[in-house]
Design an enzyme around this catalytic site. Structure first.
Site, PDB file in Angstrom:
ATOM      1  N   TRP A 128       5.871   4.502   0.102  1.00  0.00           N
ATOM      2  CA  TRP A 128       5.394   3.191  -0.305  1.00  0.00           C
ATOM      3  C   TRP A 128       5.754   2.153   0.745  1.00  0.00           C
ATOM      4  O   TRP A 128       6.781   2.246   1.408  1.00  0.00           O
ATOM      5  CB  TRP A 128       6.016   2.817  -1.648  1.00  0.00           C
ATOM      6  CG  TRP A 128       5.309   3.438  -2.809  1.00  0.00           C
ATOM      7  CD1 TRP A 128       5.676   4.552  -3.500  1.00  0.00           C
ATOM      8  CD2 TRP A 128       4.096   2.975  -3.384  1.00  0.00           C
ATOM      9  NE1 TRP A 128       4.756   4.818  -4.480  1.00  0.00           N
ATOM     10  CE2 TRP A 128       3.770   3.856  -4.438  1.00  0.00           C
ATOM     11  CE3 TRP A 128       3.239   1.904  -3.127  1.00  0.00           C
ATOM     12  CZ2 TRP A 128       2.633   3.699  -5.223  1.00  0.00           C
ATOM     13  CZ3 TRP A 128       2.107   1.737  -3.915  1.00  0.00           C
ATOM     14  CH2 TRP A 128       1.811   2.644  -4.950  1.00  0.00           C
TER      15      TRP A 128
ATOM     16  N   ALA B 103       0.865  -1.183   0.000  1.00  0.00           N
ATOM     17  CA  ALA B 103       0.000   0.000   0.000  1.00  0.00           C
ATOM     18  C   ALA B 103       0.895   1.224   0.000  1.00  0.00           C
ATOM     19  O   ALA B 103       2.118   1.126  -0.057  1.00  0.00           O
ATOM     20  CB  ALA B 103      -0.917  -0.001   1.215  1.00  0.00           C
ATOM     21  N   HIS B 104       0.278   2.383   0.045  1.00  0.00           N
ATOM     22  CA  HIS B 104       1.035   3.619   0.164  1.00  0.00           C
ATOM     23  C   HIS B 104       0.443   4.444   1.288  1.00  0.00           C
ATOM     24  O   HIS B 104      -0.754   4.389   1.565  1.00  0.00           O
ATOM     25  CB  HIS B 104       1.007   4.410  -1.148  1.00  0.00           C
ATOM     26  CG  HIS B 104      -0.377   4.743  -1.625  1.00  0.00           C
ATOM     27  ND1 HIS B 104      -1.091   5.828  -1.178  1.00  0.00           N
ATOM     28  CD2 HIS B 104      -1.171   4.095  -2.503  1.00  0.00           C
ATOM     29  CE1 HIS B 104      -2.265   5.851  -1.774  1.00  0.00           C
ATOM     30  NE2 HIS B 104      -2.345   4.806  -2.580  1.00  0.00           N
TER      31      HIS B 104
ATOM     32  N   GLY C 172       1.157   8.269   3.882  1.00  0.00           N
ATOM     33  CA  GLY C 172       1.476   9.677   3.779  1.00  0.00           C
ATOM     34  C   GLY C 172       2.943   9.948   3.541  1.00  0.00           C
ATOM     35  O   GLY C 172       3.300  10.969   2.951  1.00  0.00           O
TER      36      GLY C 172
ATOM     37  N   ASP D 235       0.439  11.448  14.295  1.00  0.00           N
ATOM     38  CA  ASP D 235      -0.524  11.140  13.229  1.00  0.00           C
ATOM     39  C   ASP D 235      -1.449   9.999  13.639  1.00  0.00           C
ATOM     40  O   ASP D 235      -1.685   9.066  12.868  1.00  0.00           O
ATOM     41  CB  ASP D 235       0.221  10.779  11.939  1.00  0.00           C
ATOM     42  CG  ASP D 235      -0.677  10.882  10.707  1.00  0.00           C
ATOM     43  OD1 ASP D 235      -1.693  11.581  10.777  1.00  0.00           O
ATOM     44  OD2 ASP D 235      -0.354  10.252   9.691  1.00  0.00           O
TER      45      ASP D 235
END
Length: 804
Positions: free
Chosen positions: A225, A219-220, A222, A344
């Site tokens: 990768w 997935a990717h 913020g 985050d």
């Protein structure tokens, strides 16, 4: 315990070596790691916040060494792999010790204790290991996430969606399609000229750092990768490589370097483990850094929420969402104890595997004292003041509150990001769970100083809120120990009209801070009035003040003494003297409210108790106090709401059930009053009082037209079942029923059932005979001669007439 692997000097913690990750030869059962399901990595829901500043700690990254080889069949359910080098070549799991079941050990990291103007904790907490499959202090059953083969999580066509392509320097959209043509994945920002690249830098088969063979893209996120790889040096176990999303973003590169330096220090069962940091030259020859992390299989909370919405259009049940948050708070507290901020926290970055949760993306973690590095986060979750203050515990608390809100209800969008929280008028959930609403208000307060001061305080209050929510849903009490208040001192409003003095005498008292310099002196000093206490403290105070911080608990005890003797003016004077030393302390508001109550200023008392409730939304004591003030002020619905909440949650607050019954009775809801009193357990010391009060609720102030045989017999059965220790009390209770029966008969009522009522027939002669006996019993129990004469006269007057 020292690791037994050749050439490794690591220490064994929680069953595994902190350096090589190997489980030692077991002499006792050890828990096996549980990370075998695929990873749903977080996706950036918005452009990252503008870079701010705050310098990471530096530490060498830990590397892994090969454990002793084993070639056994994997014991994991559904896995057909074999054990090679200590790990399964399919699912990556280490085998459990022979004869032992795989279990997951969960510990709690130390919480951060910070100063706050509204809350003092005064103790440390430690969470017990959760029962299997149960989270949220062991109170909530949370659906388990099944394990999936890691390779099934690989993206067939890895690509960053155009809507999520932004310049790393100016935050402007880049790489967008025009006139039907797709956008470029690599190029230069048309606004500022900064190079961007959103293409994966690694392909299947690439060998990174001479050790990690890439399998594919997961997935990717913020900051980069995420790739799935196998570790050739450790039995081909599954690992995750996290690189940069945009290698032209210098801030992103700096953030990756920061991870390299200090993330190896982080060791917590609820935080993804960092194994290594390596570099790999891309097609352009530029070296790119990659973090090597453990593979955490499962599903992110964002995906769990999305699945819920796709299935029934709703959000997560409140208990489940709270349980998720409570499970992650120790991990955040552990980071804070190391001087780090996660920055985050959001549903994307929390992964559930089986019954275990983990923080999975440490890309935004920085040191709280870092004044140079960029701050990353997600708009809508990030505290508004972080640009000015940098990351703090308060900004972390804000993100926790926002994350909980997103999981349980609709948050309006503003500019493509989550906006302001709705209120109870717009969100029925918040109207139903008032304490939850108060919790969210404090956690996301615009003023950082008004938020919870540590993750420990968040845990205390959110656990209390969870208990209330669960009790509201099923009616079963879920009491818990308070970190702020002692137990109720007395039960007010049982047999007499409720008075302010009785409320003050019965409310719980704030716990003494054990670290206060006067705590030991308070424990050994007796006295009732402020003057007596001051004399007792005189010698002790001199020794307390000398060479140590001046006590605040002793002045607070003197305030309470003034309240206990009914002197609100003296209490107010002492509180004023303490105001400068304890600005905004919730205990001042607690005692100030009681002073207002004694002085007859109900409005002021209510405002102060509301302030305590806002600061401590998970505590029952402020709600009990608010209920009493509302009842005294004539606000029946408000009093009933608070009384009901307290009683449903914790049956130790018996004053709440008597108050609830009074308020319901006053509103004409006799059945509701009786139903509440019937909930008092037979083992309670107030059981008899509750049964007597239920009889009063059935009969008192009831017009003759409202009486019927059913009501009378219900009251009679209740009295028959009582075991009263006083003959006088028994006579008084029987009289209440027989008086009502006589009034009913005199009004034209006639019994259809010939069964006796309290041992007499339900007719004029029988009821009069029963009343005569009650008056004579009372006369024999009376010490007043004239009272006895009066009772005998009443007995003679009420006795049935005879022909003899």
């Amino acid at each position: 315990m020292t690791c037994t692997e050749p050439g490794c000097d690591g220490a064994v913690e929680d069953g595994y070596c902190t350096v090589c990750g190997t489980a030692p030869a077991a002499t006792a059962p050890k828990a096996a790691p549980t990370s075998t399901a695929p990873m749903t990595a977080p996706t950036s829901t918005a452009p990252k916040a503008a870079p701010e500043t705050t310098a990471p700690k530096t530490t060498a990254p830990k590397t892994t060494e090969s454990p002793a080889a084993r070639t056994d069949a994997c014991a994991e359910p559904g896995c057909d792999g074999t054990i090679s080098g200590g790990y399964c070549d399919t699912c990556g799991t280490a085998p459990a010790a022979a004869g032992t079941a795989t279990a997951s050990a969960r510990t709690t990291g130390p919480g951060t204790r910070g100063s706050a103007r509204s809350v003092r904790t005064g103790r440390s907490t430690s969470s017990k290991p959760s029962a299997r499959g149960r989270l949220g202090a062991g109170l909530v059953d949370v659906p388990r996430v099944p394990r999936i083969h890691p390779s099934s999580a690989i993206l067939a066509d890895p690509m960053v969606a155009e809507s999520k392509r932004f310049c790393g320097a100016c935050e402007r959209p880049v790489g967008r399609g025009r006139e039907g043509a797709p956008g470029r994945t690599e190029g230069f920002c048309p606004n500022c000229g900064t190079r961007f690249s959103f293409a994966p830098k690694l392909s299947a088969g690439d060998l990174v750092g001479g050790q990690y063979e890439v399998v594919g893209c997961l997935a990717h996120g913020g900051l980069g990768w995420i790739y799935l790889a196998t570790d050739r040096n450790v039995g081909n176990r599954w690992v995750v490589l996290k690189g940069l999303l945009n290698s032209g973003d210098l801030d992103a590169m700096a953030a990756a370097v920061a991870e390299k330096r200090f993330l190896a220090e982080v060791e917590h069962p609820s935080i993804v483990k960092i194994f290594n940091f390596v570099e790999h030259a891309g097609p352009d020859g530029v070296a790119v850094g990659y973090i090597v992390m453990e593979f955490v299989g499962g599903t992110s909370l964002k995906q769990i929420l999305r699945n819920r919405r796709d299935t029934d259009g709703g959000y997560l049940p409140v208990p489940q969402a709270i349980a998720y948050i409570l499970e992650m708070l120790p991990a955040l507290g552990h980071l804070h104890s190391l001087g780090l901020a996660y920055c985050d926290f959001k549903p994307d970055n929390v992964m559930q595997t089986d019954e275990q949760l983990k923080l999975i993306d440490l890309g935004a973690v920085i040191a709280m004292d870092d004044q140079d590095s960029a701050i990353y986060g997600t708009i809508g979750y990030q505290a508004p003041e972080i640009a000015a203050t940098g990351p703090t515990v308060a900004t972390e608390v804000y993100s926790v509150g926002r994350t909980l809100a997103v999981l349980i209800m609709h948050i309006p969008q503003e500019g493509g990001h989550f906006g302001a929280l709705p209120g109870p008028d717009a969100e029925p959930l918040l109207a139903r769970y008032d304490s939850l609403y108060r919790f969210l208000l404090r956690a996301t307060d615009d003023d950082p100083e008004s938020r919870f001061a540590s993750m420990e305080e968040v845990t205390d209050q959110l656990t209390g809120v969870l208990r209330e929510v669960l009790s509201a849903d099923d009616g079963s009490p879920r009491p818990g120990m308070s970190a702020y208040f002692g137990p109720p001192r007395a039960v007010f409003g049982v047999a007499a009209a409720m008075k302010p003095e009785a409320v003050v005498a019965g409310l719980p008292v704030p716990l003494v801070d054990a670290s206060d310099s006067g705590a030991a002196l308070l424990a050994t000093t007796a006295g009732t009035t402020p003057e007596e206490l001051e004399r007792a403290f005189a010698d002790g105070l001199r020794s307390v003040v000398t060479g140590r911080a001046e006590s605040v608990e002793i002045p607070l005890r003197l305030v309470r003494a003034a309240l206990d003797v009914g002197d609100p003016a003296q209490a107010e004077r002492r509180l004023t003297e303490l105001a400068d030393r304890l600005p905004g302390d919730w205990r001042l508001a607690w005692y100030r409210a009681q002073a207002g109550l004694l002085a007859g200023d109900l409005a002021a008392a209510r405002a102060e108790f509301e302030a305590v409730y806002a600061a401590l939304p998970g505590e029952p004591a402020p709600k009990l106090a608010l209920a009493a003030v509302a009842e005294l002020a004539g606000d029946g619905p408000g009093a009933a709401r608070y009384y009901d909440t307290v009683w449903r949650t914790d049956r130790a607050f018996a004053a709440a059930v008597f108050g609830l019954a009074r308020v319901r009775r006053g509103a004409g809801d006799r059945d509701g009053a009786v139903a509440a009193l019937d909930q008092v357990d037979r083992s309670s010391s107030l059981y008899t009082e509750a049964r007597v009060a239920a009889v009063d609720a059935l009969l008192a102030e009831r017009a003759v037209a409202e009486l019927n045989e059913s009501v009378l017999r219900d009251a009679g059965r209740r009295v028959d079942a009582l075991a009263l220790d006083s003959k006088r009390r028994g006579a008084e209770v029987r009289m209440r029923v027989l008086d009502a029966a006589l009034a009913w008969l005199s009004g034209g009522g006639a019994a259809t059932n010939h069964a006796p009522l309290l041992g007499v027939s339900l007719d004029h002669a029988g009821v009069r005979a029963g009343l005569e006996r009650c008056f004579r019993d009372l006369a024999r129990e009376s010490d007043d001669m004239w009272a006895r004469f009066e009772l005998v006269d009443r007995a003679n007057a009420i006795r049935p007439r005879t022909t003899l």
